[in-house]
Design a protein around this motif. Structure first.
Motif, short mmCIF file in Angstrom:
data_model
loop_
_atom_site.label_atom_id
_atom_site.label_comp_id
_atom_site.label_asym_id
_atom_site.label_seq_id
_atom_site.Cartn_x
_atom_site.Cartn_y
_atom_site.Cartn_z
N TYR A 23 0.82 -1.21 0.00
CA TYR A 23 0.00 0.00 0.00
C TYR A 23 0.85 1.25 0.00
N THR A 24 0.42 2.22 -0.78
CA THR A 24 0.96 3.58 -0.74
C THR A 24 -0.21 4.55 -0.71
N THR A 25 0.00 5.72 -0.15
CA THR A 25 -1.06 6.70 0.00
C THR A 25 -1.29 7.45 -1.31
N PRO A 26 -2.53 7.59 -1.74
CA PRO A 26 -2.78 8.39 -2.95
C PRO A 26 -2.66 9.88 -2.64
N ASP A 27 -2.36 10.67 -3.65
CA ASP A 27 -2.51 12.12 -3.52
C ASP A 27 -4.00 12.44 -3.51
N PHE A 28 -4.36 13.52 -2.86
CA PHE A 28 -5.76 13.92 -2.78
C PHE A 28 -5.80 15.43 -2.86
N SER A 29 -6.35 15.94 -3.96
CA SER A 29 -6.39 17.38 -4.20
C SER A 29 -7.82 17.88 -4.32
N LEU A 30 -8.12 18.92 -3.56
CA LEU A 30 -9.35 19.67 -3.73
C LEU A 30 -9.07 20.81 -4.70
N PHE A 31 -10.05 21.16 -5.50
CA PHE A 31 -9.84 22.28 -6.42
C PHE A 31 -11.11 23.10 -6.53
N TYR A 80 -10.76 9.47 -9.71
CA TYR A 80 -9.40 8.98 -9.47
C TYR A 80 -8.68 8.93 -10.79
N CYS A 81 -7.48 9.49 -10.83
CA CYS A 81 -6.67 9.49 -12.05
C CYS A 81 -5.51 8.52 -11.86
N PRO A 82 -5.55 7.34 -12.51
CA PRO A 82 -4.50 6.34 -12.29
C PRO A 82 -3.07 6.81 -12.59
N PRO A 83 -2.82 7.54 -13.70
CA PRO A 83 -1.43 7.96 -13.93
C PRO A 83 -0.86 8.84 -12.82
N ASP A 84 -1.72 9.66 -12.22
CA ASP A 84 -1.29 10.51 -11.11
C ASP A 84 -1.33 9.78 -9.78
N ARG A 85 -2.05 8.65 -9.75
CA ARG A 85 -2.37 7.98 -8.48
C ARG A 85 -2.92 9.01 -7.50
N ALA A 86 -3.94 9.73 -7.97
CA ALA A 86 -4.46 10.86 -7.22
C ALA A 86 -5.97 10.97 -7.36
N ILE A 87 -6.59 11.48 -6.30
CA ILE A 87 -8.01 11.77 -6.27
C ILE A 87 -8.18 13.28 -6.43
#
Length: 297
Positions: free
Chosen positions: A108-116, A135-142
């Motif tokens: 497990y690794t923590t995803p990035d999580f950005s509010l905009f 969720y954007c897989p290439p960024d591994r980010a929400i």
């Protein structure tokens, strides 16, 4: 009240991006909003619509600088502020999956999580103010514009309570877990239909969200206090209302008055609620939607 007022938030899991501006041509802002809501939150592939040559054109301005949400210190803050609620949910989800991932056999690794607010650039394209969470897989980010929660209540018909909001985050976090499992790479999500790969992936993410909720009242914050007070049945119903509101049949009924199971990409309202409850009651290890017969979905 959902969070334990005395729980301690460490901060740093959630960032807020600065506002960008987006001008849209080839259909207008209304079309852009509809396209993004469908493509990003309900899963329909609209790449043919938004691709080059007469499709939707987006012109971005401004930057995408991101700053950590630092004003959130306690569960009391999370109960009072949506940004802090996202921070508290992220810290709880991260604590849960750090442990639960071992049961699933993943690193497990923590995803990035950005509010905009307004629009923002991602490796999956430009997100507009009304994109909805994804969720954007290439960024591994929400990515999430919290204004979506107003739409969740006003447009989609969810009760819109705090747990309904956090269900949305937990579902996207579930996609990150799937990315780490290799589910996205191993599953054909190009098709549609009630038992398609795309529906199976989405129902598993709902189940993972339910599994987190089932454990959340026991997950402890940095000071040893639990993040949440025990959830009431009414709060669980809030989360279920969000799952129901974004069912394929519910969305299609509202938008066209017609339900077409052959075009499903996320599952029906009943399926989404049922798989959420399965995770809630039985845990993440029971969330196998990928290998079971379609009749069992």
């Amino acid at each position: 009240m959902t969070f334990n007022d005395d729980s301690q938030l460490q901060g740093g899991k959630v960032k807020r991006r600065g506002r960008t501006t987006t001008a849209v041509a080839g259909g207008g802002v209304g079309v852009a909003i509809l396209v993004f809501l469908i493509a990003q939150f309900t899963g329909f592939d609209l790449s043919g619509v938004t691709g080059g040559g007469g499709g939707l054109t987006q012109i971005q301005g401004g930057g995408t600088t991101a700053e950590p949400v630092t004003e959130c210190r306690t569960g009391r803050d999370a109960n009072a502020s949506v940004d802090c609620r996202m921070e508290g949910a992220a810290e709880s989800l991260d604590a849960y999956w750090t442990t639960e991932s071992r049961q699933l056999g993943i690193a497990y690794t923590t995803p990035d999580f950005s509010l905009f607010d307004g629009s923002t650039d991602t490796a999956c394209g430009t997100a507009s103010a009304s994109t909805g969470p994804f969720y954007c897989p290439p960024d591994r980010a929400i990515y999430l514009d919290t204004a979506f929660y107003d739409d969740l209540q006003a447009t989609y018909g969810s009760s819109g309570g705090p747990l309904a909001q956090m269900y949305v985050v937990a579902h996207e976090w579930g996609h990150h877990v799937q990315q780490l499992q290799g589910t996205f790479a191993d599953t054909d999500r190009s098709g549609t239909g009630a038992s398609s790969g795309s529906v199976r992936v989405e129902l598993q993410a709902d189940c993972y969200a339910g599994a987190w909720v089932g454990d959340a009242a026991t997950t402890k914050s940095a000071n040893g206090e639990t993040f949440f007070e025990p959830f009431t049945r009414a709060q669980i119903s809030d989360a279920l209302s969000a799952a129901s509101a974004v069912g394929d049949d519910s969305i299609q009924e509202r938008s066209s008055g017609h339900v077409d199971p052959d075009s499903f990409t996320h599952g029906s309202s009943e399926q989404r609620q049922r798989w959420f409850e399965r995770g809630y009651e039985q845990g993440a290890v029971t969330c196998d939607t990928l290998s079971i017969p379609g009749s069992s979905l």
